[in-house]
Design an enzyme around this catalytic site. Structure first.
Site, mmCIF file in Angstrom:
data_model
loop_
_atom_site.group_PDB
_atom_site.id
_atom_site.type_symbol
_atom_site.label_atom_id
_atom_site.label_comp_id
_atom_site.label_asym_id
_atom_site.label_seq_id
_atom_site.Cartn_x
_atom_site.Cartn_y
_atom_site.Cartn_z
ATOM 1 N N GLU A 221 -60.787 -91.357 105.193
ATOM 2 C CA GLU A 221 -62.127 -90.907 104.876
ATOM 3 C C GLU A 221 -62.008 -91.610 103.396
ATOM 4 O O GLU A 221 -61.116 -91.892 102.631
ATOM 5 C CB GLU A 221 -62.379 -89.382 104.207
ATOM 6 C CG GLU A 221 -62.438 -88.471 105.482
ATOM 7 C CD GLU A 221 -62.514 -87.037 104.964
ATOM 8 O OE1 GLU A 221 -62.824 -86.774 103.838
ATOM 9 O OE2 GLU A 221 -61.854 -86.276 106.031
ATOM 10 N N GLU B 114 -56.220 -82.769 105.095
ATOM 11 C CA GLU B 114 -56.224 -82.420 103.960
ATOM 12 C C GLU B 114 -55.618 -80.982 103.600
ATOM 13 O O GLU B 114 -56.286 -79.986 102.963
ATOM 14 C CB GLU B 114 -57.755 -82.242 103.088
ATOM 15 C CG GLU B 114 -58.155 -83.775 103.145
ATOM 16 C CD GLU B 114 -59.682 -83.764 102.529
ATOM 17 O OE1 GLU B 114 -59.962 -82.722 101.821
ATOM 18 O OE2 GLU B 114 -59.735 -84.886 102.175
HETATM 19 C C1 LIG Z 1 -65.266 -81.597 99.008
HETATM 20 C C2 LIG Z 1 -65.870 -82.881 99.500
HETATM 21 C C3 LIG Z 1 -67.297 -82.996 99.420
HETATM 22 O O1 LIG Z 1 -68.130 -82.423 99.775
HETATM 23 O O2 LIG Z 1 -67.480 -83.910 98.601
HETATM 24 O O3 LIG Z 1 -64.972 -84.092 99.332
HETATM 25 C C4 LIG Z 1 -65.189 -85.277 100.293
HETATM 26 C C5 LIG Z 1 -65.061 -84.987 101.852
HETATM 27 O O4 LIG Z 1 -63.868 -84.422 102.214
HETATM 28 C C6 LIG Z 1 -63.609 -84.000 103.418
HETATM 29 O O5 LIG Z 1 -62.492 -84.062 103.960
HETATM 30 C C7 LIG Z 1 -64.498 -82.936 103.701
HETATM 31 O O6 LIG Z 1 -64.390 -82.200 104.983
HETATM 32 C C8 LIG Z 1 -66.058 -83.064 103.443
HETATM 33 O O7 LIG Z 1 -66.651 -82.012 103.463
HETATM 34 C C9 LIG Z 1 -65.889 -83.628 101.912
HETATM 35 O O8 LIG Z 1 -65.757 -82.485 100.988
#
Ligand SMILES: C[C@@]1(C(=O)O)OC[C@H]2O[C@@H](O)[C@H](O)[C@@H](O)[C@H]2O1
Length: 468
Positions: A373, A163
């Site tokens: 993810e 990301e």
């Molecule tokens: C901002 C957020 C969240 O906390 O909802 O999005 C979904 C998920 O994405 C991932 O790449 C991050 O490492 C993880 O921590 C999450 O981060």
């Protein structure tokens, strides 16, 4: 219909969010070790000093993954465990730890799927310009090659960066991630290019060195759609896809940047340095990517930002919910009546995942896709000591159904990784926002407990999703 036998049912984590042991066994200080301790930067001052102690409990956690029948575990390597200062001296205990994690996975026939960079940059590099500095780019190439040499005999799936949009935009525009800079658009775009160029160089080295296995990158995938039939909304969605999708996917998969973007950057004085040599490297590496990883949570429903309201930059407004003005002020995401949303205001739309993947295929051909993810961030209900996360089951079931539909429509989807395998630290939401199949009890020595979704995913994997 079942998912094919080579489709990977996985789940994911990230080093800073699960490991803890932030200063053990020779590990160097990362930017997040420092940034998370700056007042107000994280939710309720949470940080990853201990996280969920995966560093000491990885055997227990991987045994639970095996019990679930997990076929692949996506995890990231903490750069500062390998090179405490980012470059220079190598830390053998860091190599030992990840050798142990990899071997533990293989003991259960769980395929390790390794992310090299999931946002935890060595602080020594961060304070010297981070991704704006050539030193960081060279250090990453050395770190990546060290990992290929050390683990490449057993790791056959590599993701360079997770990301890029998040750590670059939150780091240089929203100030919500290290280095915590606000509105530095010039460096934001330069960092993007520096990261994509570094990715290309790592891919070329991986292939030229004859390392075996697949390599790719993971991007956020949040396709934009007009929120209504207005011409201005359609134009806003086109702009959003240019600056939030094609700007990321084109340099990786085509080896070029969208002219629409380059022209606008030039007009605004944000044009990044893009030498002839850089362009040749991007072009040469593009066809060598073995897959694209997409992190899908929600689409964007956009309207033009006619009122020219500027974005209110707060920690909360950086946690991804619909309703924010875009970083460049051109469009605004909105909630759409009769669509469903999570507690954090993220739209739940498996349909948009499918539509978006067809858009990717139209743009880039049928390149192998891993959904690296997808998951539901929630505050899971606990009833008589059991974690009844029915909403997560519903969310993942709906998305897997559309993954299956996409495969039947000819999309080359190779696997699905739920975010996250275990409850872990959310960068901006602390431990409040849970994503895992495994609960972690922060009131009882971080003890693990299987949620309802653990058993549900176990059944899905065992039956290869036949009943979805
Ligand atoms: C901002 C957020 C969240 O906390 O909802 O999005 C979904 C998920 O994405 C991932 O790449 C991050 O490492 C993880 O921590 C999450 O981060």
């Amino acid at each position: 219909m079942k998912f094919s036998k080579d489709f990977l049912f996985g789940a994911a984590s990230a080093s800073y969010q699960v490991e803890g042991a932030w200063n053990e066994d020779g590990k160097g200080v990362s930017n997040w070790d420092v940034f998370s301790k700056i007042d107000g930067k994280t939710y309720q001052e949470t940080n990853g000093d201990v996280a969920v102690d995966h560093y000491h409990r990885y055997k227990e956690d991987i045994a639970l993954m095996a019990e679930m029948g997990l076929e692949s575990y996506r995890f990231s390597i903490s750069w500062t465990r390998i090179y405490p200062n980012g470059d220079g001296e190598l830390n053998q205990k860091g190599l030992d730890f990840y050798n142990n994690v990899i071997n533990e996975c293989l003991k259960y026939n769980i395929i390790p799927f390794v992310t090299l960079y999931h946002w935890d940059l060595p602080q020594e590099l961060e304070i010297n310009g981070g991704w704006t500095n050539e030193r960081t780019l060279k250090a990453f190439q050395q770190y990546a090659d060290t990992c290929f040499k050390a683990f490449g005999d057993r790791v056959k799936h590599w993701i360079t960066f997770n990301e890029t949009v998040i750590f670059s935009r939150h780091g240089y525009i929203f100030g919500a991630h290290p280095p915590g800079i606000l509105n530095d658009f010039k460096n934001y775009y330069q960092v993007l290019h520096n990261v994509f160029l570094t990715h290309a160089k790592v891919v070329l080295n991986f292939k030229d060195s004859g390392y075996q296995g697949d390599i790719g990158i993971t991007h956020v995938f949040s396709p934009a759609f007009p929120a209504d039939d207005k011409e201005s909304s359609k134009k806003a969605a086109e702009h959003a896809n240019m600056f939030d999708t094609f700007l990321y996917y084109d340099p990786i998969l085509k080896g070029t940047y969208p002219e629409y973007v380059l022209n606008q950057l030039k007009e605004k004085g944000y044009a990044f340095e893009l030498s002839q040599e850089d362009q040749e490297i991007l072009l040469k590496a593009a066809p060598l990517n073995d897959f694209i990883g997409i992190n899908y949570y929600q689409p964007m429903r956009v309207i033009a930002n006619d009122s020219n309201t500027s974005r209110e930059i707060t920690r909360e407004s950086s946690t991804g919910g619909a309703g924010a003005v875009s970083y460049d002020g051109v469009y605004q995401t909105v909630k759409v009546p009769d669509h469903s949303y999570t507690k954090w205001g993220w739209e739940i739309s498996p349909e948009a995942l499918l539509d978006g993947m067809h858009l990717l295929k139209n743009e880039y051909g049928n390149i192998p896709i891993y959904i690296t993810e997808n998951g539901l961030g929630d505050e899971d209900p606990i009833v008589e000591g059991e974690i009844k996360d029915a909403a997560r089951i519903d969310y993942i079931e709906k998305h897997l159904k559309f993954v299956k539909k996409g495969i039947s429509e000819g999309l080359n989807i190779k696997g699905y990784f739920a975010w996250s395998v275990i409850d872990l630290l959310s960068w901006l939401n602390g431990y409040k926002k849970q994503y895992g199949f495994i609960y972690v009890d922060h009131k009882d020595h971080l003890n693990r407990k299987k949620k309802d979704s653990f058993y549900w995913y176990q059944e899905v994997i065992a039956t290869r999703g036949e009943n979805l």
